[in-house]
Scaffold this active site. Structure first.
Site, PDB file in Angstrom:
ATOM      1  N   GLU A 188       0.820  -1.221   0.000  1.00  0.00           N
ATOM      2  CA  GLU A 188       0.000   0.000   0.000  1.00  0.00           C
ATOM      3  C   GLU A 188       0.852   1.268   0.000  1.00  0.00           C
ATOM      4  O   GLU A 188       1.261   1.756   1.047  1.00  0.00           O
ATOM      5  CB  GLU A 188      -0.927   0.022   1.226  1.00  0.00           C
ATOM      6  CG  GLU A 188      -1.813   1.264   1.276  1.00  0.00           C
ATOM      7  CD  GLU A 188      -2.752   1.307   2.491  1.00  0.00           C
ATOM      8  OE1 GLU A 188      -2.660   0.424   3.363  1.00  0.00           O
ATOM      9  OE2 GLU A 188      -3.564   2.226   2.560  1.00  0.00           O
ATOM     10  N   LYS A 196      -2.473  -1.921  -3.261  1.00  0.00           N
ATOM     11  CA  LYS A 196      -3.524  -1.056  -2.693  1.00  0.00           C
ATOM     12  C   LYS A 196      -3.088   0.397  -2.872  1.00  0.00           C
ATOM     13  O   LYS A 196      -2.451   0.974  -1.983  1.00  0.00           O
ATOM     14  CB  LYS A 196      -3.707  -1.410  -1.212  1.00  0.00           C
ATOM     15  CG  LYS A 196      -4.662  -0.486  -0.470  1.00  0.00           C
ATOM     16  CD  LYS A 196      -5.059  -1.043   0.885  1.00  0.00           C
ATOM     17  CE  LYS A 196      -5.886  -0.043   1.664  1.00  0.00           C
ATOM     18  NZ  LYS A 196      -6.522  -0.589   2.848  1.00  0.00           N
TER      19      LYS A 196
HETATM   20  C1  5MM Z   1      -5.324   4.658   3.880  1.00  0.00           C
HETATM   21  O1  5MM Z   1      -5.891   3.929   4.911  1.00  0.00           O
HETATM   22  C2  5MM Z   1      -6.213   2.580   4.613  1.00  0.00           C
HETATM   23  C3  5MM Z   1      -7.499   2.471   3.863  1.00  0.00           C
HETATM   24  O2  5MM Z   1      -8.503   3.139   4.587  1.00  0.00           O
HETATM   25  P1  5MM Z   1      -9.328   4.325   3.887  1.00  0.00           P
HETATM   26  O3  5MM Z   1     -10.125   3.638   2.809  1.00  0.00           O
HETATM   27  O4  5MM Z   1     -10.158   4.849   5.014  1.00  0.00           O
HETATM   28  O5  5MM Z   1      -8.359   5.323   3.337  1.00  0.00           O
HETATM   29  C4  5MM Z   1      -6.325   1.823   5.934  1.00  0.00           C
HETATM   30  O6  5MM Z   1      -6.176   0.448   5.762  1.00  0.00           O
HETATM   31  C5  5MM Z   1      -5.299   2.338   6.903  1.00  0.00           C
HETATM   32  O7  5MM Z   1      -4.042   1.919   6.490  1.00  0.00           O
HETATM   33  C6  5MM Z   1      -5.689   1.825   8.275  1.00  0.00           C
HETATM   34  O8  5MM Z   1      -6.879   2.468   8.654  1.00  0.00           O
HETATM   35  C7  5MM Z   1      -4.620   1.981   9.312  1.00  0.00           C
HETATM   36  O9  5MM Z   1      -4.246   3.293   9.441  1.00  0.00           O
HETATM   37  P2  5MM Z   1      -3.295   3.722  10.655  1.00  0.00           P
HETATM   38  O10 5MM Z   1      -2.766   5.066  10.248  1.00  0.00           O
HETATM   39  O11 5MM Z   1      -4.163   3.783  11.853  1.00  0.00           O
HETATM   40  O12 5MM Z   1      -2.219   2.682  10.769  1.00  0.00           O
END
Ligand code: 5MM
Length: 337
Positions: free
Chosen positions: A178, A220
């Protein structure tokens, strides 16, 4: 089962032409941020209750093929006492886990960030696999300014993503890679496209160098969008730019591209996915989701931390999952909302 067969089986269980991935892997500070607006304190128990509600949504497996969990969730149980990963798989939703340890500044590259967590990764993956995780996720974050991400930032982040992915495959877990180019800022779509192309180019170069097998990974990425403080782009514009960039840099061997929502509203994220699939032409990969906020938000606001709202919240989640499944075929229409 040998490592190769495990990777193959996981890809087979996660990739099809109508389902997507639910990201429920928020770290402790992020979970606090998500719960605050609904007045729910973030405790081990409230996080368990929320994630158990998500995973046990009846019928979710029809639209969702994988769920990214946070480390603590792997050991938590549903109301009826089943481990949450087991409850996910009971609906044919493959459980996985976020394995990065958060981000911080990258020395030598002001404005760029780098993610921690490579130390001890092999041992952690073995433990997570023992708890039922079959895939992993690692996020690198790229803020956009006139100078960022720098060449050093792009190279260092790509190297870390590739090292993570190689260890995952060695351990028989499918890596979700990602690289997120952030929406924050007033940059235009062209700048987002330029940065996304540079970032992905560097990422695939590093993955190749580290001998990551593209067939057994998932990408991702962000969609190509103008910055939040610029303007809102029409779905067709987002789709054209996103496909143009992806076709330039993502090898055809990658089975599926699962977009993050990155701060888009739930309906906006579905409309953009729909346009991408309508305009996909001969794109070689599945074009799906790995949304967090865009799947969870309406459900979270229906739940409000109250047991009596459980069913209502699950219906909201199911609705978003179903509409995104239609968007995967380019069959979504905003009137369905
Ligand atoms: C970019 O965030 C990921 C996808 O979520 P969105 O669709 O809300 O953008 C998400 O998997 C993110 O990596 C997780 O929520 C973990 O984030 P943190 O910053 O808490 O590690």
């Amino acid at each position: 089962m040998d490592t190769e067969s495990r990777l193959q089986q996981t890809i087979q269980d996660m990739v099809d032409d109508h389902r997507g991935i639910l990201a429920a892997d928020e770290s402790l500070p992020t979970m606090e941020k998500r719960f605050k607006p609904i007045g729910v304190p973030s405790t081990e128990e409230t996080r368990r209750a929320w994630r158990s509600l998500l995973v046990t949504t009846p019928g979710l497996g029809e639209y969702i093929s994988g769920i990214i969990l946070f480390e603590e969730t792997l050991e938590q149980k549903t109301e009826d006492g089943r481990p949450i990963p087991e409850a996910a798989w009971a609906q044919r939703i493959v459980p996985g886990v976020k394995v990065d340890k958060g981000k911080g500044p990258l020395s030598g590259a002001p404005g760029d960030l780098i993610t921690r967590g490579l130390d001890g990764l092999t041992e952690r993956l073995q433990r997570y696999a023992g708890l039922g995780a079959r895939f992993a996720k690692w996020r690198e974050v790229y803020p956009v300014t006139r100078h960022n991400p720098t060449l050093l930032g792009r190279k260092a982040n790509a190297e870390v993503l590739a090292r993570y992915a190689a260890v995952c495959q060695e351990q028989g877990l499918v890596p979700i890679v990602e690289p997120e180019v952030l929406m924050d800022g007033d940059h235009d779509t062209e700048r987002c496209a330029e940065v996304t192309e540079q970032v992905l180019h560097e990422v695939f170069h590093a993955l190749h160098l580290h001998k990551v097998r593209f067939e057994y990974m998932l990408l991702k990425p962000n969609m190509v969008l103008p910055g939040k403080d610029c303007r809102r782009a029409e779905p067709e514009e987002v789709a054209e730019w996103t496909l143009k960039v992806l076709k330039r840099v993502v090898p055809a061997a990658v089975p599926s591209i699962n977009f993050l929502s990155g701060g888009q509203g739930p309906e906006e994220a579905t409309a953009n996915l729909d346009a991408i699939n309508r305009l996909r032409g001969n794109a070689p990969w599945q074009l799906s989701i790995s949304y967090g906020r865009a799947l969870q938000q309406p459900a979270l606001h229906a739940w409000l931390g109250k047991e009596e709202n459980r069913e209502k919240a699950q219906q909201e989640l199911l609705k978003r999952a179903r509409l995104n499944s239609l968007a995967r075929k380019g069959e979504y229409d905003p009137s369905m909302e």
